[in-house]
Design an enzyme around this catalytic site. Structure first.
Site, PDB file in Angstrom:
ATOM      1  N   LYS A  14     -27.590   5.900   7.489  1.00  0.00           N
ATOM      2  CA  LYS A  14     -26.195   5.478   7.676  1.00  0.00           C
ATOM      3  C   LYS A  14     -25.341   5.743   6.440  1.00  0.00           C
ATOM      4  O   LYS A  14     -24.239   6.277   6.546  1.00  0.00           O
ATOM      5  CB  LYS A  14     -26.142   3.978   8.022  1.00  0.00           C
ATOM      6  CG  LYS A  14     -26.720   3.613   9.375  1.00  0.00           C
ATOM      7  CD  LYS A  14     -26.520   2.150   9.680  1.00  0.00           C
ATOM      8  CE  LYS A  14     -27.336   1.231   8.794  1.00  0.00           C
ATOM      9  NZ  LYS A  14     -28.799   1.343   9.038  1.00  0.00           N
ATOM     10  N   THR A  15     -25.854   5.351   5.286  1.00  0.00           N
ATOM     11  CA  THR A  15     -25.059   5.476   4.067  1.00  0.00           C
ATOM     12  C   THR A  15     -24.811   6.939   3.714  1.00  0.00           C
ATOM     13  O   THR A  15     -23.685   7.324   3.368  1.00  0.00           O
ATOM     14  CB  THR A  15     -25.754   4.755   2.897  1.00  0.00           C
ATOM     15  OG1 THR A  15     -25.851   3.358   3.208  1.00  0.00           O
ATOM     16  CG2 THR A  15     -24.975   4.923   1.608  1.00  0.00           C
ATOM     17  N   GLU A  50     -20.090   1.902   8.177  1.00  0.00           N
ATOM     18  CA  GLU A  50     -21.468   1.826   8.644  1.00  0.00           C
ATOM     19  C   GLU A  50     -21.568   0.694   9.671  1.00  0.00           C
ATOM     20  O   GLU A  50     -20.788  -0.256   9.645  1.00  0.00           O
ATOM     21  CB  GLU A  50     -22.417   1.526   7.481  1.00  0.00           C
ATOM     22  CG  GLU A  50     -22.550   2.668   6.498  1.00  0.00           C
ATOM     23  CD  GLU A  50     -23.606   2.395   5.446  1.00  0.00           C
ATOM     24  OE1 GLU A  50     -24.613   1.715   5.759  1.00  0.00           O
ATOM     25  OE2 GLU A  50     -23.449   2.877   4.306  1.00  0.00           O
TER      26      GLU A  50
END
Length: 387
Positions: free
Chosen positions: A54-55, A98
């Site tokens: 996600k990051t 996110e």
């Protein structure tokens, strides 16, 4: 004088401040609920979900959206140098964030565009099993409006369970299951530092040649293309992307040994990091691993050992408790025994001081040292480097 109390998923009702807020009958909401409310103020809220990546993907997209002059508001789960932190307040209708599945946090969101990078077994202190996790992602996908869009990794097992019956537009990408995907990668090559390059194929046609970081990058490219951003914005976004803090981050060189730090704390992530490290020039690959939470360590004990066995030598720190209390029936010693069964050289050292002294004595010139975990293990490498 407090109007509202916002708390994260790591805060439990026995927390003193939480309990006092309840006693005072103050309005309370979770961080996810607050983020969801903020999203309703934007016409184009974009949520990046998935067990892993996600990051990195949010960071890639941040660079692309900035290069495309969309002036986005951004919330990313790591320190991104391009925005000087993890939050950027823009002045457009684009909101990028996110979306974490833990405690079903992302079900409090109001996205118009959603990305699902993968669905893997994790957070088993909350979810029952992988089917429970897939159901949660299915519910996330159903938050998308009819005029919205879901971008999903077609390499993810049973991804069609999530997409079945959706009313929004569905876009797929894949590295392996390419025959069914809209966006795929071809001609993948790697340089000496394991930086991949590839050609992006969009529905059978060459779209963007020579970009970096494959699967996560495909998701970012797919979104940028669907938003009809110009190719030069995608190129510029990737050209300026240098990763996020604690994602295979080069920290420096100590006595001729390279020091890398990585946030990996799940067997799938560890394996990916170890495989990436194998392509970096080194004599001996050291991994200093700090397990994250007792429930995760217990649930994936053998998987952790298998992934860590890709390193030449392993050093284990104590388990980082995070939001949990020590149950007394699982420790890093259990993981050390599993690694020994696999024939690996493993050292379980309980304090950071012991770990640092051991590294000083044993890590040699041209070795590659990776500090790994979602806790505070990064301090070990930074202390060695005098940071």
């Amino acid at each position: 004088g407090i109007d509202v109390v916002v708390y994260t998923a790591a805060i439990h009702p026995d927390n003193e401040e939480y309990a006092e807020a309840v006693r005072q009958k103050l309005p309370m909401l979770t961080r996810a609920e607050l983020l969801g409310q903020l999203m309703t103020n934007y016409d184009m809220p974009i949520a990046i979900s998935g067990t892993h990546g996600k990051t990195t993907t949010t960071s890639m997209l941040s660079h692309i959206l900035l290069a495309g002059e969309l002036d986005p508001t951004i919330s990313v789960g790591g320190i991104l140098k391009a925005i000087g932190g993890n939050i950027r307040v823009g002045h457009s209708e684009t909101f990028l964030t996110e979306a974490c599945e833990y405690t079903n946090s992302f079900l409090s969101f109001f996205p118009k565009i959603g990305i699902i990078l993968n669905m893997d077994a994790d957070h088993l202190d909350f979810f029952k099993d992988i089917d429970d996790i897939r159901h949660s992602f299915r519910e996330f996908a159903r938050l998308l409006p009819a005029d919205g869009m879901l971008i999903i990794n077609a390499d993810t097992p049973k991804y069609d369970y999530v997409t079945e019956g959706l009313g929004c537009k569905i876009v797929t990408y894949a590295l392996e299951n390419q025959s069914v995907a809209d966006y795929t990668a071809a001609n993948i090559t790697y340089d000496e530092f394991d930086h991949p390059s590839f050609d992006c194929i969009c529905r059978g046609e060459l779209m963007v040649p020579g970009l970096h970081n494959v699967s996560n990058a495909l998701a970012a490219i797919a979104l940028a293309d669907e938003l009809q951003l110009p190719e030069n914005a995608i190129h510029e976004g990737f050209a300026t992307f240098r990763g996020t803090d604690r994602r295979f981050q080069y920290k420096g060189t100590y006595h001729g040994a390279k020091v890398i730090d990585d946030y990996a704390h799940h067997p799938t992530e560890i394996r990916a990091t170890m495989e990436a490290a194998e392509n970096c020039a080194h004599r001996t690959l050291w991994c200093v691993f700090q397990p994250h939470t007792y429930t995760r360590t217990r649930a994936f004990l053998k998987d952790f050992a298998s992934a860590l066995s890709l390193a030449d030598k392993v050093i284990l720190a104590d388990i980082y408790a995070a939001r949990e209390k020590d149950p007394g029936d699982i420790s890093s010693a259990d993981l050390a025994r599993e690694l020994e069964k696999l024939g690996k050289e493993v050292h379980y050292l309980r304090s950071f001081d012991e770990i640092e002294k051991f590294i000083l004595k044993n890590c040699k010139k041209n070795d590659l040292l990776i500090t790994m975990g979602a806790g505070d293990i990064v301090k070990v490498g930074e202390k060695l480097l005098g940071q």
